[in-house]
Design a protein around this motif. Structure first.
Motif, PDB file in Angstrom:
ATOM      1  N   HIS A   1       0.825  -1.203   0.000  1.00  0.00           N
ATOM      2  CA  HIS A   1       0.000   0.000   0.000  1.00  0.00           C
ATOM      3  C   HIS A   1       0.864   1.259   0.000  1.00  0.00           C
ATOM      4  CE1 HIS A   1      -2.927   2.993   1.705  1.00  0.00           C
ATOM      5  NE2 HIS A   1      -3.555   2.514   0.656  1.00  0.00           N
ATOM      6  N   VAL A   2       1.906   1.267   0.801  1.00  0.00           N
ATOM      7  CA  VAL A   2       2.808   2.429   0.820  1.00  0.00           C
ATOM      8  C   VAL A   2       3.428   2.628  -0.562  1.00  0.00           C
ATOM      9  CG1 VAL A   2       4.987   3.309   1.758  1.00  0.00           C
ATOM     10  CG2 VAL A   2       3.262   2.354   3.296  1.00  0.00           C
ATOM     11  N   ALA A   3       3.845   1.536  -1.203  1.00  0.00           N
ATOM     12  CA  ALA A   3       4.416   1.638  -2.550  1.00  0.00           C
ATOM     13  C   ALA A   3       3.382   2.173  -3.543  1.00  0.00           C
ATOM     14  CB  ALA A   3       4.939   0.275  -2.997  1.00  0.00           C
ATOM     15  N   ALA A   4       2.138   1.708  -3.460  1.00  0.00           N
ATOM     16  CA  ALA A   4       1.080   2.164  -4.363  1.00  0.00           C
ATOM     17  C   ALA A   4       0.787   3.647  -4.153  1.00  0.00           C
ATOM     18  CB  ALA A   4      -0.186   1.337  -4.162  1.00  0.00           C
ATOM     19  N   VAL A   5       0.728   4.072  -2.898  1.00  0.00           N
ATOM     20  CA  VAL A   5       0.474   5.487  -2.603  1.00  0.00           C
ATOM     21  C   VAL A   5       1.646   6.346  -3.092  1.00  0.00           C
ATOM     22  CG1 VAL A   5       0.191   7.166  -0.737  1.00  0.00           C
ATOM     23  CG2 VAL A   5      -1.121   5.042  -0.709  1.00  0.00           C
ATOM     24  N   ALA A   6       2.867   5.868  -2.905  1.00  0.00           N
ATOM     25  CA  ALA A   6       4.044   6.611  -3.388  1.00  0.00           C
ATOM     26  C   ALA A   6       3.983   6.761  -4.908  1.00  0.00           C
ATOM     27  CB  ALA A   6       5.323   5.903  -2.961  1.00  0.00           C
ATOM     28  N   TRP A   7       3.596   5.702  -5.605  1.00  0.00           N
ATOM     29  CA  TRP A   7       3.480   5.758  -7.062  1.00  0.00           C
ATOM     30  C   TRP A   7       2.436   6.789  -7.480  1.00  0.00           C
ATOM     31  CZ3 TRP A   7       5.858   5.010 -11.346  1.00  0.00           C
ATOM     32  CH2 TRP A   7       5.165   4.984 -12.546  1.00  0.00           C
ATOM     33  N   VAL A   8       1.290   6.779  -6.824  1.00  0.00           N
ATOM     34  CA  VAL A   8       0.237   7.738  -7.156  1.00  0.00           C
ATOM     35  C   VAL A   8       0.709   9.166  -6.880  1.00  0.00           C
ATOM     36  CG1 VAL A   8      -2.075   8.532  -6.477  1.00  0.00           C
ATOM     37  CG2 VAL A   8      -1.653   6.114  -6.900  1.00  0.00           C
ATOM     38  N   CYS A   9       1.445   9.357  -5.796  1.00  0.00           N
ATOM     39  CA  CYS A   9       1.981  10.687  -5.494  1.00  0.00           C
ATOM     40  C   CYS A   9       2.928  11.152  -6.592  1.00  0.00           C
ATOM     41  CB  CYS A   9       2.676  10.691  -4.139  1.00  0.00           C
ATOM     42  SG  CYS A   9       1.535  10.600  -2.752  1.00  0.00           S
ATOM     43  N   LEU A  10       3.777  10.249  -7.098  1.00  0.00           N
ATOM     44  CA  LEU A  10       4.663  10.601  -8.208  1.00  0.00           C
ATOM     45  C   LEU A  10       3.870  11.022  -9.434  1.00  0.00           C
ATOM     46  CD1 LEU A  10       7.485   7.889  -8.156  1.00  0.00           C
ATOM     47  CD2 LEU A  10       7.738  10.345  -7.823  1.00  0.00           C
ATOM     48  N   LEU A  11       2.805  10.304  -9.713  1.00  0.00           N
ATOM     49  CA  LEU A  11       1.973  10.651 -10.863  1.00  0.00           C
ATOM     50  C   LEU A  11       1.281  11.995 -10.672  1.00  0.00           C
ATOM     51  CD1 LEU A  11       0.297   7.195 -11.622  1.00  0.00           C
ATOM     52  CD2 LEU A  11       2.100   8.314 -12.933  1.00  0.00           C
ATOM     53  N   MET A  12       0.826  12.262  -9.450  1.00  0.00           N
ATOM     54  CA  MET A  12       0.097  13.502  -9.181  1.00  0.00           C
ATOM     55  C   MET A  12       1.003  14.720  -9.184  1.00  0.00           C
ATOM     56  SD  MET A  12      -2.725  12.290  -6.391  1.00  0.00           S
ATOM     57  CE  MET A  12      -3.337  13.935  -6.158  1.00  0.00           C
ATOM     58  N   VAL A  13       2.252  14.535  -8.794  1.00  0.00           N
ATOM     59  CA  VAL A  13       3.185  15.663  -8.773  1.00  0.00           C
ATOM     60  C   VAL A  13       3.480  16.125 -10.190  1.00  0.00           C
ATOM     61  CG1 VAL A  13       5.562  16.299  -8.184  1.00  0.00           C
ATOM     62  CG2 VAL A  13       4.190  15.038  -6.555  1.00  0.00           C
ATOM     63  N   GLY A  14       3.324  15.246 -11.148  1.00  0.00           N
ATOM     64  CA  GLY A  14       3.500  15.627 -12.542  1.00  0.00           C
ATOM     65  C   GLY A  14       4.936  15.584 -12.997  1.00  0.00           C
ATOM     66  N   LEU A  15       5.658  14.549 -12.611  1.00  0.00           N
ATOM     67  CA  LEU A  15       7.057  14.418 -13.015  1.00  0.00           C
ATOM     68  C   LEU A  15       7.186  13.825 -14.415  1.00  0.00           C
ATOM     69  CD1 LEU A  15       8.616  13.110  -9.680  1.00  0.00           C
ATOM     70  CD2 LEU A  15       8.678  15.422 -10.604  1.00  0.00           C
ATOM     71  N   ASN A  16       6.130  13.966 -15.215  1.00  0.00           N
ATOM     72  CA  ASN A  16       6.113  13.439 -16.572  1.00  0.00           C
ATOM     73  C   ASN A  16       6.320  11.924 -16.584  1.00  0.00           C
ATOM     74  OD1 ASN A  16       5.656  13.731 -19.273  1.00  0.00           O
ATOM     75  ND2 ASN A  16       7.770  14.247 -19.772  1.00  0.00           N
ATOM     76  N   VAL A  17       5.718  11.262 -15.599  1.00  0.00           N
ATOM     77  CA  VAL A  17       5.767   9.812 -15.486  1.00  0.00           C
ATOM     78  C   VAL A  17       4.443   9.274 -16.010  1.00  0.00           C
ATOM     79  CG1 VAL A  17       5.999   7.877 -13.889  1.00  0.00           C
ATOM     80  CG2 VAL A  17       7.221  10.001 -13.433  1.00  0.00           C
ATOM     81  N   THR A  18       4.512   8.256 -16.846  1.00  0.00           N
ATOM     82  CA  THR A  18       3.299   7.638 -17.373  1.00  0.00           C
ATOM     83  C   THR A  18       3.094   6.292 -16.695  1.00  0.00           C
ATOM     84  OG1 THR A  18       3.688   8.694 -19.507  1.00  0.00           O
ATOM     85  CG2 THR A  18       2.144   6.858 -19.471  1.00  0.00           C
ATOM     86  N   CYS A  19       1.881   6.042 -16.290  1.00  0.00           N
ATOM     87  CA  CYS A  19       1.555   4.765 -15.661  1.00  0.00           C
ATOM     88  C   CYS A  19       1.676   3.649 -16.694  1.00  0.00           C
ATOM     89  CB  CYS A  19       0.138   4.816 -15.096  1.00  0.00           C
ATOM     90  SG  CYS A  19      -0.379   3.269 -14.337  1.00  0.00           S
ATOM     91  N   PRO A  20       2.346   2.569 -16.345  1.00  0.00           N
ATOM     92  CA  PRO A  20       2.476   1.461 -17.303  1.00  0.00           C
ATOM     93  C   PRO A  20       1.133   0.856 -17.711  1.00  0.00           C
ATOM     94  CG  PRO A  20       3.761   1.024 -15.298  1.00  0.00           C
ATOM     95  CD  PRO A  20       3.073   2.332 -15.115  1.00  0.00           C
TER      96      PRO A  20
END
Length: 122
Positions: free
Chosen positions: A38-57
């Motif tokens: 869960h912590v890993a999933a939340v961290a991933w979502v935070c990265l996506l929300m910050v807008g670091l130009n990361v695309t979800c696989p």
């Protein structure tokens, strides 16, 4: 047909992931090891929300499958394409994100309280 099915399966997996982000902390109350995922999933979502130009696989897989199945890919992210306007009104995205954050924080707070009370009782 096969590519469209793959795209639909990818959407189902994506919805499951979003649900896990929302309720995974509560699941860890019953199964404590779930907290790591869960912590890993939340961290991933935070990265996506910050807008670091990361695309979800998962979005990449869905777009790939839809394009090969003769459909256009989704021009935005998964949330904008599948949840906004369906799960909640378009102008209420801020409320949806706030409620998700409250659910995550609330589950972690509850987990910390329960863990702390178990340690003090031992």
């Amino acid at each position: 047909m096969g590519y469209r099915l793959l795209a639909d399966i990818t959407v189902a997996v994506h919805i499951s992931f979003v649900a896990f982000v929302v309720v995974g902390g509560f699941l860890s109350l019953r199964w404590p090891r779930v907290l790591y995922a869960h912590v890993a999933a939340v961290a991933w979502v935070c990265l996506l929300m910050v807008g670091l130009n990361v695309t979800c696989p998962l979005t990449t897989v869905e777009n790939w499958a839809r394009e090969r199945g003769g459909e256009g890919g989704i021009p935005q992210g998964f949330v904008e394409a599948h949840l906004t306007g369906t799960l909640y009104p378009s102008d209420m995205e801020w409320l949806f994100r706030t409620l998700v954050g409250v659910a995550i924080a609330g589950s972690w707070f509850l987990l910390a309280r329960l863990t702390g009370s178990r340690r003090s009782a031992a």
